[in-house]
Design a protein around this motif. Structure first.
Motif, PDB file in Angstrom:
ATOM      1  N   ARG A   1       0.796  -1.264  -0.202  1.00 46.85           N
ATOM      2  CA  ARG A   1       0.106  -0.049   0.013  1.00 46.85           C
ATOM      3  C   ARG A   1       1.069   1.188   0.064  1.00 46.85           C
ATOM      4  NH1 ARG A   1      -5.080  -0.918   1.011  1.00 46.85           N
ATOM      5  NH2 ARG A   1      -5.732  -3.079   1.848  1.00 46.85           N
ATOM      6  N   ASP A   2       0.775   2.049  -1.124  1.00 45.32           N
ATOM      7  CA  ASP A   2       1.625   3.246  -1.141  1.00 45.32           C
ATOM      8  C   ASP A   2       0.776   4.199  -1.883  1.00 45.32           C
ATOM      9  OD1 ASP A   2       3.847   4.867  -1.848  1.00 45.32           O
ATOM     10  OD2 ASP A   2       5.200   3.417  -0.975  1.00 45.32           O
TER      11      ASP A   2
ATOM     12  N   THR B   1      -3.863   3.045  -0.315  1.00 45.18           N
ATOM     13  CA  THR B   1      -4.262   2.641   1.334  1.00 45.18           C
ATOM     14  C   THR B   1      -5.499   2.525   1.556  1.00 45.18           C
ATOM     15  OG1 THR B   1      -4.534   5.167   1.625  1.00 45.18           O
ATOM     16  CG2 THR B   1      -2.176   4.393   1.688  1.00 45.18           C
TER      17      THR B   1
END
Length: 355
Positions: free
Chosen positions: A32-33, A82
């Motif tokens: 998640r980025d 995210t």
């Protein structure tokens, strides 16, 4: 049959490249980025030179470094938002070619979901995907289950889930000539040690141990614990499953490319395919991927073919096995085989008697 030389060449090239291919596994990382410089999607990195710090959060940069440290052929990062639901993102993962997946930042719910997805892909879609997912007693040969609770690299502490990228890189980068049992992790300075390492390993846990000099993988096992006639004790070994998966992929891919829809289903053509498979086995025996002292061979599954004819009302009582072999059934090809995969030396019993 005009296709025989081509299929022999395909099997030959796959066999002679087996060891080199085994050391060139692919890691798929789910991270998640939402770093502003790069949009979500897939990013492929082959070495640390491809990695740019500004493209990732510090945590994700660290995870990618961990994976690359194991020297896989490449790391494919599936970057997700995210707030993205993992269920939808796993559909994207299914279209990526990889050997080991990891999601170091996964929640317990996400870890469980990823494990279920891998199991489903292996069972229902016959994919040879594997994943490293901490604290998942999945009882499956495609799931590796790290459980060492606390791992220190210098002053920095990791949970086993946060270290799954490192494990995935190690397993993807090892050739068939090696096992990850006793693989030393030189960067790890301390761990929370297991009270009963033997019991944990027998329970399908991938653990780290401290021998007083090095911290290393205790034994390279997957999470399989339930043994059956078809899934024996050897199937708990990561190395054994790696070879099994390669053989499955090679035979299935070659059959799909060269036979499906292209070759008439008669006995002679089945024999030609079996001959090519057996030649493939012989090369694997020469490299000691398969045990050269064992009769590694494929053949027409007489009983399965007999049952197929019986299922549509054909009485096969008076047909001998050779007659059944020659009675191809519709578009079905019923083959069987037996192989013995060479394991690595891991246990030693050495009794010395003195006078």
């Amino acid at each position: 049959m005009m296709g025989l030389p081509q299929i022999n060449i395909m099997f030959y090239s796959r066999a002679v490249s087996a060891i080199s291919r085994s050391a060139l596994g692919i890691v798929a990382l789910i991270l998640r980025d939402e770093t502003s410089t790069v949009v979500t999607g897939t990013t492929t990195l082959k070495s640390i030179e491809d990695l740019t710090a500004s493209d990732w959060t510090p945590e994700n940069y660290d995870y990618i470094e961990q994976a690359l440290a194991g020297t896989p052929s490449k790391v494919v990062v599936l970057r997700i938002g995210t707030a993205a639901e993992l269920t939808g993102e796993l559909k994207k993962l299914g279209s990526i070619k990889f050997n080991y997946a990891a999601m170091p930042g996964a929640t317990e719910e996400e870890a469980s979901l990823l494990a279920s997805w891998i199991k489903s892909k292996r069972t229902n879609d016959k994919k040879t995907f594997k994943a490293v997912i901490a604290n998942q007693a999945a009882d499956d040969k495609g799931i590796l289950n790290p459980t060492t609770k606390r791992i220190w690299v210098g002053e920095k502490e990791y949970t086993p889930q946060q270290y799954t990228a490192r494990f995935a890189g190690i397993f993807a980068g090892l050739p068939f000539t090696q096992s990850a049992t006793y693989y030393v992790l030189p960067e790890v300075t301390a761990i929370e040690e297991h009270e009963d390492p033997d019991a944990d390993i027998n329970n399908g846990e991938l653990i780290l141990i401290n021998d007083g000099e090095n911290i290393k993988i205790g034994r390279a096992v997957n999470s399989l614990t339930t043994l059956t006639v078809r899934e024996k004790a050897d199937y708990k070994k990561v190395k054994i499953v790696e070879v099994m998966d390669m053989i499955v992929d090679d035979i299935r891919d070659t059959f799909a490319k060269e036979y499906i829809g292209k070759v008439i289903n008669v006995y002679d053509n089945q024999v030609l395919f079996i001959t090519a498979v057996n030649a493939y086995f012989k090369i694997l025996m020469g490299d000691q991927i398969l045990d050269p002292s064992y009769n590694n061979v494929s053949f027409i599954d007489v009983e399965a073919q007999r049952l197929a004819w019986e299922s549509i009302g054909t009485d096969t009582t008076d047909y001998d096995d050779q007659q059944i072999r020659e009675m191809s059934f519709g578009d079905d090809v019923f083959l069987g085989g037996q192989v013995k995969i060479s394991d690595a030396m891991e246990d030693l019993t050495f009794d010395i008697f003195t006078m």
